[in-house]
Design a protein around this motif. Structure first.
Motif, PDB file in Angstrom:
ATOM      1  N   PHE A 149       7.316   2.206   9.563  1.00  8.77           N
ATOM      2  CA  PHE A 149       6.377   1.344   8.836  1.00  8.77           C
ATOM      3  C   PHE A 149       7.059   0.135   8.209  1.00  8.77           C
ATOM      4  O   PHE A 149       6.381  -0.750   7.690  1.00  8.77           O
ATOM      5  CB  PHE A 149       5.662   2.150   7.753  1.00  8.77           C
ATOM      6  N   ASP A 150       8.363   0.118   8.233  1.00 11.68           N
ATOM      7  CA  ASP A 150       9.109  -1.029   7.686  1.00 11.68           C
ATOM      8  C   ASP A 150       9.387  -2.086   8.743  1.00 11.68           C
ATOM      9  O   ASP A 150       9.958  -3.130   8.435  1.00 11.68           O
ATOM     10  CB  ASP A 150      10.434  -0.552   7.073  1.00 11.68           C
ATOM     11  N   ASP A 151       9.007  -1.816   9.975  1.00 10.62           N
ATOM     12  CA  ASP A 151       9.184  -2.785  11.063  1.00 10.62           C
ATOM     13  C   ASP A 151       8.345  -4.029  10.769  1.00 10.62           C
ATOM     14  O   ASP A 151       7.131  -3.929  10.555  1.00 10.62           O
ATOM     15  CB  ASP A 151       8.734  -2.152  12.380  1.00 10.62           C
ATOM     16  N   PRO A 152       8.953  -5.212  10.738  1.00 16.10           N
ATOM     17  CA  PRO A 152       8.193  -6.451  10.424  1.00 16.10           C
ATOM     18  C   PRO A 152       7.011  -6.672  11.358  1.00 16.10           C
ATOM     19  O   PRO A 152       5.958  -7.168  10.923  1.00 16.10           O
ATOM     20  CB  PRO A 152       9.245  -7.553  10.583  1.00 16.10           C
ATOM     21  N   ASP A 153       7.158  -6.311  12.649  1.00 18.50           N
ATOM     22  CA  ASP A 153       6.055  -6.497  13.595  1.00 18.50           C
ATOM     23  C   ASP A 153       4.884  -5.570  13.260  1.00 18.50           C
ATOM     24  O   ASP A 153       3.716  -5.963  13.354  1.00 18.50           O
ATOM     25  CB  ASP A 153       6.539  -6.223  15.021  1.00 18.50           C
ATOM     26  N   VAL A 154       5.198  -4.333  12.860  1.00 19.96           N
ATOM     27  CA  VAL A 154       4.160  -3.385  12.465  1.00 19.96           C
ATOM     28  C   VAL A 154       3.429  -3.887  11.221  1.00 19.96           C
ATOM     29  O   VAL A 154       2.198  -3.860  11.145  1.00 19.96           O
ATOM     30  CB  VAL A 154       4.769  -1.991  12.214  1.00 19.96           C
ATOM     31  N   ILE A 179       0.831  -1.203   0.000  1.00 23.24           N
ATOM     32  CA  ILE A 179       0.000   0.000   0.000  1.00 23.24           C
ATOM     33  C   ILE A 179       0.867   1.256   0.000  1.00 23.24           C
ATOM     34  O   ILE A 179       0.593   2.230  -0.719  1.00 23.24           O
ATOM     35  CB  ILE A 179      -0.934   0.002   1.225  1.00 23.24           C
ATOM     36  N   LEU A 180       1.947   1.235   0.782  1.00 23.96           N
ATOM     37  CA  LEU A 180       2.788   2.426   0.913  1.00 23.96           C
ATOM     38  C   LEU A 180       3.878   2.520  -0.151  1.00 23.96           C
ATOM     39  O   LEU A 180       4.650   3.484  -0.142  1.00 23.96           O
ATOM     40  CB  LEU A 180       3.445   2.442   2.304  1.00 23.96           C
ATOM     41  N   SER A 181       3.925   1.566  -1.054  1.00 23.27           N
ATOM     42  CA  SER A 181       4.996   1.559  -2.061  1.00 23.27           C
ATOM     43  C   SER A 181       4.940   2.766  -2.988  1.00 23.27           C
ATOM     44  O   SER A 181       5.962   3.188  -3.533  1.00 23.27           O
ATOM     45  CB  SER A 181       4.938   0.264  -2.880  1.00 23.27           C
ATOM     46  N   THR A 182       3.748   3.340  -3.173  1.00 21.48           N
ATOM     47  CA  THR A 182       3.600   4.491  -4.068  1.00 21.48           C
ATOM     48  C   THR A 182       3.552   5.820  -3.301  1.00 21.48           C
ATOM     49  O   THR A 182       3.379   6.866  -3.916  1.00 21.48           O
ATOM     50  CB  THR A 182       2.314   4.350  -4.908  1.00 21.48           C
ATOM     51  N   TRP A 183       3.669   5.761  -1.981  1.00 24.70           N
ATOM     52  CA  TRP A 183       3.613   6.975  -1.174  1.00 24.70           C
ATOM     53  C   TRP A 183       4.966   7.683  -1.192  1.00 24.70           C
ATOM     54  O   TRP A 183       6.024   7.049  -1.160  1.00 24.70           O
ATOM     55  CB  TRP A 183       3.234   6.643   0.267  1.00 24.70           C
ATOM     56  N   SER A 184       4.943   9.014  -1.200  1.00 23.65           N
ATOM     57  CA  SER A 184       6.167   9.808  -1.112  1.00 23.65           C
ATOM     58  C   SER A 184       6.678   9.825   0.328  1.00 23.65           C
ATOM     59  O   SER A 184       5.949   9.470   1.270  1.00 23.65           O
ATOM     60  CB  SER A 184       5.910  11.230  -1.594  1.00 23.65           C
ATOM     61  N   GLU A 185       7.902  10.260   0.506  1.00 28.84           N
ATOM     62  CA  GLU A 185       8.477  10.335   1.840  1.00 28.84           C
ATOM     63  C   GLU A 185       7.701  11.330   2.710  1.00 28.84           C
ATOM     64  O   GLU A 185       7.518  11.109   3.910  1.00 28.84           O
ATOM     65  CB  GLU A 185       9.948  10.741   1.752  1.00 28.84           C
ATOM     66  N   ASP A 186       7.278  12.425   2.117  1.00 29.67           N
ATOM     67  CA  ASP A 186       6.511  13.421   2.869  1.00 29.67           C
ATOM     68  C   ASP A 186       5.182  12.842   3.344  1.00 29.67           C
ATOM     69  O   ASP A 186       4.739  13.100   4.474  1.00 29.67           O
ATOM     70  CB  ASP A 186       6.267  14.662   2.008  1.00 29.67           C
ATOM     71  N   ALA A 187       4.534  12.055   2.471  1.00 34.00           N
ATOM     72  CA  ALA A 187       3.255  11.440   2.841  1.00 34.00           C
ATOM     73  C   ALA A 187       3.442  10.416   3.953  1.00 34.00           C
ATOM     74  O   ALA A 187       2.638  10.348   4.888  1.00 34.00           O
ATOM     75  CB  ALA A 187       2.621  10.790   1.620  1.00 34.00           C
ATOM     76  N   ARG A 188       4.516   9.649   3.876  1.00 34.04           N
ATOM     77  CA  ARG A 188       4.808   8.665   4.934  1.00 34.04           C
ATOM     78  C   ARG A 188       5.112   9.366   6.253  1.00 34.04           C
ATOM     79  O   ARG A 188       4.706   8.906   7.328  1.00 34.04           O
ATOM     80  CB  ARG A 188       5.964   7.768   4.511  1.00 34.04           C
ATOM     81  N   ALA A 189       5.834  10.489   6.175  1.00 36.17           N
ATOM     82  CA  ALA A 189       6.154  11.239   7.387  1.00 36.17           C
ATOM     83  C   ALA A 189       4.888  11.821   8.018  1.00 36.17           C
ATOM     84  O   ALA A 189       4.722  11.809   9.245  1.00 36.17           O
ATOM     85  CB  ALA A 189       7.145  12.350   7.061  1.00 36.17           C
ATOM     86  N   ALA A 190       3.991  12.326   7.167  1.00 34.43           N
ATOM     87  CA  ALA A 190       2.733  12.868   7.679  1.00 34.43           C
ATOM     88  C   ALA A 190       1.890  11.765   8.325  1.00 34.43           C
ATOM     89  O   ALA A 190       1.252  11.984   9.360  1.00 34.43           O
ATOM     90  CB  ALA A 190       1.960  13.530   6.539  1.00 34.43           C
ATOM     91  N   LEU A 191       1.876  10.587   7.709  1.00 32.78           N
ATOM     92  CA  LEU A 191       1.138   9.457   8.276  1.00 32.78           C
ATOM     93  C   LEU A 191       1.735   9.038   9.611  1.00 32.78           C
ATOM     94  O   LEU A 191       1.011   8.742  10.566  1.00 32.78           O
ATOM     95  CB  LEU A 191       1.152   8.280   7.296  1.00 32.78           C
ATOM     96  N   ALA A 192       3.058   9.022   9.700  1.00 37.20           N
ATOM     97  CA  ALA A 192       3.735   8.658  10.949  1.00 37.20           C
ATOM     98  C   ALA A 192       3.390   9.652  12.057  1.00 37.20           C
ATOM     99  O   ALA A 192       3.141   9.269  13.205  1.00 37.20           O
ATOM    100  CB  ALA A 192       5.240   8.605  10.726  1.00 37.20           C
TER     101      ALA A 192
END
Length: 262
Positions: free
Chosen positions: A132-137, A111-124
């Motif tokens: 979000f790369d943590d295997p447990d997460v 799902i997050l493969s197409t997200w930009s770094e800024d979008a991932r940071a905002a989600l975090a």
């Protein structure tokens, strides 16, 4: 000759009412011994499978190539030879969701493969999840999404039914729900090939599926609800735009419910 001499039970095995033939007059149940010889059981099971296959094939043929006809048949009371609308949608969705699980469509990294770094940071920042790369997460997200998405997905035909009820107030909600189940089932089937491709090909499939589904919806509404073209197109615009917005909301709702629960 009475029922017992003909080989039928005197009282119905299901409801206990008196019977005089192969079928109960009260509940319609067939009067057959609950436990039979292997040969008789196999013959009965074989006939049921064939009947089910014929009904499913007849339903899918009408669904895919005759927009609106299934709903018209349903509203006219001709329901025996077709798969019920709700069952059709639920079973089709279950098969496609199982395929999505196998192909990893619900997995967080996909799902997050197409997200930009800024979008991932905002989600975090919004969720409090730092990595979000943590295997447990990812494992926790994937497991919970497998439970949440199928439930949220059931609201798609209900949402379309409410939209149709808003623009066709004098028609029964049952008819709207049947129409919604038929159209959303068609959409589910049509978008399934997008799961098998990636990149530009996937985007092309989604565009083609969306355009085809909108054309299907317009033709189906014309056949089921009738009316002049001006009113039809106006109602079609409201229903289609409302449904596309609903699908987007449900998809995002599923994602954020799961991501916030990690």
């Amino acid at each position: 000759m009475d029922s017992e001499k003909q080989g039928f039970a005197v009282s119905c095995l299901e409801c206990g009412a008196p019977v005089g033939g192969r079928f109960c007059r009260d509940c319609g149940a067939e009067q057959r011994a609950p436990l039979r010889s292997l040969g008789d059981w196999i013959r009965g099971a074989h006939g049921q499978v064939l009947e089910f296959d014929v009904r499913v094939l007849r339903t899918l043929r009408r669904l895919l190539f005759s927009p609106g006809v299934l709903t018209r048949e349903y509203a006219a009371g001709r329901q025996t030879h077709y798969t019920p609308p709700i069952r059709l949608y639920v079973v089709t969705s279950a098969v496609v969701i199982a395929l999505m699980n196998v192909l990893g469509a619900f997995e967080l990294d996909q799902i997050l493969s197409t997200w930009s770094e800024d979008a991932r940071a905002a989600l975090a920042a919004a969720t409090g999840v730092s990595d979000f790369d943590d295997p447990d997460v990812q494992e926790s997200f994937n497991r919970r999404m497998d439970l949440v998405f199928p439930i949220v997905n059931l609201f798609s035909p209900i949402g379309m039914m409410l939209l149709l009820k808003a623009v066709y107030r004098r028609r029964f909600a049952q008819e709207h729900l049947a129409f919604s189940c038929h159209c959303t089932t068609f959409l589910v089937i049509l978008t399934t090939p997008a799961l098998l491709v990636e990149g530009i090909a996937q985007q092309v499939v989604f565009v083609v599926a969306t355009v085809t589904s909108l054309a299907y919806l317009l033709v189906a509404m014309r056949r089921v609800y009738g009316g002049g073209w001006f009113g039809l197109v106006a109602r079609f615009a409201l229903v289609s735009l409302g449904f596309l917005a609903l699908v987007a909301v449900l998809a995002n709702l599923s994602f954020f419910i799961v991501i916030r629960s990690i």
